[in-house]
Enzyme design. Sequence first.
Site, PDB file in Angstrom:
ATOM      1  N   HIS A 169       0.828  -1.225   0.000  1.00  0.00           N
ATOM      2  CA  HIS A 169       0.000   0.000   0.000  1.00  0.00           C
ATOM      3  C   HIS A 169       0.856   1.266   0.000  1.00  0.00           C
ATOM      4  O   HIS A 169       0.413   2.317   0.459  1.00  0.00           O
ATOM      5  CB  HIS A 169      -0.949   0.036   1.211  1.00  0.00           C
ATOM      6  CG  HIS A 169      -1.710  -1.226   1.424  1.00  0.00           C
ATOM      7  ND1 HIS A 169      -2.997  -1.424   0.959  1.00  0.00           N
ATOM      8  CD2 HIS A 169      -1.352  -2.378   2.033  1.00  0.00           C
ATOM      9  CE1 HIS A 169      -3.401  -2.644   1.286  1.00  0.00           C
ATOM     10  NE2 HIS A 169      -2.419  -3.253   1.937  1.00  0.00           N
ATOM     11  N   SER A 290      16.185  20.927 -16.164  1.00  0.00           N
ATOM     12  CA  SER A 290      15.061  21.821 -16.412  1.00  0.00           C
ATOM     13  C   SER A 290      15.580  23.059 -17.130  1.00  0.00           C
ATOM     14  O   SER A 290      16.697  23.512 -16.879  1.00  0.00           O
ATOM     15  CB  SER A 290      14.434  22.227 -15.076  1.00  0.00           C
ATOM     16  OG  SER A 290      13.739  23.448 -15.217  1.00  0.00           O
ATOM     17  N   LYS A 296      17.506  21.261 -11.081  1.00  0.00           N
ATOM     18  CA  LYS A 296      16.708  20.053 -11.291  1.00  0.00           C
ATOM     19  C   LYS A 296      17.501  18.911 -11.906  1.00  0.00           C
ATOM     20  O   LYS A 296      18.331  19.101 -12.778  1.00  0.00           O
ATOM     21  CB  LYS A 296      15.508  20.359 -12.214  1.00  0.00           C
ATOM     22  CG  LYS A 296      14.367  21.124 -11.554  1.00  0.00           C
ATOM     23  CD  LYS A 296      13.751  20.436 -10.349  1.00  0.00           C
ATOM     24  CE  LYS A 296      12.893  19.240 -10.682  1.00  0.00           C
ATOM     25  NZ  LYS A 296      11.651  19.609 -11.368  1.00  0.00           N
ATOM     26  N   GLU A 303      10.049   8.227 -16.389  1.00  0.00           N
ATOM     27  CA  GLU A 303       8.700   8.750 -16.650  1.00  0.00           C
ATOM     28  C   GLU A 303       8.208   8.354 -18.037  1.00  0.00           C
ATOM     29  O   GLU A 303       7.047   7.974 -18.228  1.00  0.00           O
ATOM     30  CB  GLU A 303       8.699  10.271 -16.527  1.00  0.00           C
ATOM     31  CG  GLU A 303       8.986  10.764 -15.112  1.00  0.00           C
ATOM     32  CD  GLU A 303       9.259  12.267 -15.109  1.00  0.00           C
ATOM     33  OE1 GLU A 303       8.299  13.017 -14.913  1.00  0.00           O
ATOM     34  OE2 GLU A 303      10.415  12.665 -15.324  1.00  0.00           O
TER      35      GLU A 303
END
Length: 478
Positions: A169, A290, A296, A303
Amino acid sequence: MTPGPEGDDERGPEGRLWGGRFAQAPAAAAWLLGRSVGFDVRLWPYDLAGSQAHADELRRVGVLSDADHAAIVTALDAIRVELASGAFELRPGDEDLHGAVERRLVELAGDTGGRLRAGRSRNDQIVSDLRLYLRDAVDRLVAAVRDLQAALADSAERTLDWPAPGYTHLQRAQPVTLGHHLLAHAWALHRDVGRLRDARVRIDVSCLGSGALAGVTLGLDPAAYAERLGFAAVAPNSMDAVADRDFAVEFLAAAALLGVHLSRLGEEVVLWTSAEFGWAVVGDAFSTGSSIMPQKRNPDVAELVRAKAGRLVGDLVAVLVTLKGLPLTYDRDLQEDKEPVFDAVDTLEVALPAVAGMIRSLRFDAARLAAAAGGGFALATDVAEELVRRGVAFRQAHERVGGLVADCEARGVDLDGLDDEELRRTLPELADADLAALRSVPAALARRDAVSGTAPRRVAEQLARLRAELRADAAPAP
Ligand code: ARG
């Protein structure tokens, strides 16, 4: 033949295989809808292999003389060179790859080139091309999945006994080793290889010699095509042979599930590399920055692969829905099978090496993982089981340890924050228990010593087993 309403004589008979009975050339709009050469051209190596086999078979049965056969084979060889070098010119009048090749064959070999079409149909030709293509594609994809499994195995080898929090979970559940966690992904990929190979068994079936649907005449032998093209089996029913795309669906199902597995791995890398987890850093070569925030470091590979699962599932659904309710045998709808298949193959061929590289580039933070592994109430199950060893029913043990956890939470401490005295007061059965061992994460890991458990020695065995499977696979076939 007069040009169609739009007056474009490029749609005239030379690139078409079926002009004879029509008074008008096809309308531009109809032609554009039906024209598949833009995507099916990539099947050319397989289409030419099929044509070579067909030329050989036509010579065997006496439809082609030795001289005609030689002229056709010479022209096919020239076409192969043109297609391989990019010199082959597609014309607006080429409807599909089969038509383009025949058009060129006639340009090179004259009327003799027109003899090759005897005894075959684009219906048995296209399904054969797709089967040959997929047979190769599956072999390449299996090798790419194997490489990703090897990357996970290497990473697991370095982290076999590193404590890490295990989750259910997405809540901390019990400590595991990082190696155990990484190998979990490798085993899922192992099943994907099994599914791809299983699909390959039903891909590897010869359909030439089925004709349009009813089988062939002229003495042509379906088994001879299978032999020439190295297919393991011959389709038993010519109607099924030209209508069946189950093999593509099976491949796409295996591809979709593989994509889903990659997405689950990708999602974990996204989590692990967040500041909140802080478990790992993706190497520079597999990270992105970024354009506005100089600090970043983004896990784009993870992704993107998470997202690719969507299109792989879409490719599967597209072909399933195309097949649903299709009457036997060949229907032009079946032309729509190819782009989803190509998309799935292309997607995985790009994704798999990127994921393998990303995994190889991961640097894990052992200290942070270890701190997270033992924190909180990660060993609550172990305390309850210690009570079970001392005769307490698990139901009661669970209840009492749960109560202890609630007390600790109210006081803002975790189980580690209780001193031994207090623990023994609350759970008197533990009077003579080795509380240091009970509180120790390494001891908790070692206790999970059943086969398949996270005890480091079991993880080492598991890794050896995976390595043996990968080695057996890499060994040349006897
Ligand atoms: N382009 C077609 C396909 O991809 C080839 C077979 C066409 N056959 C036919 N009878 N129209 O399925």
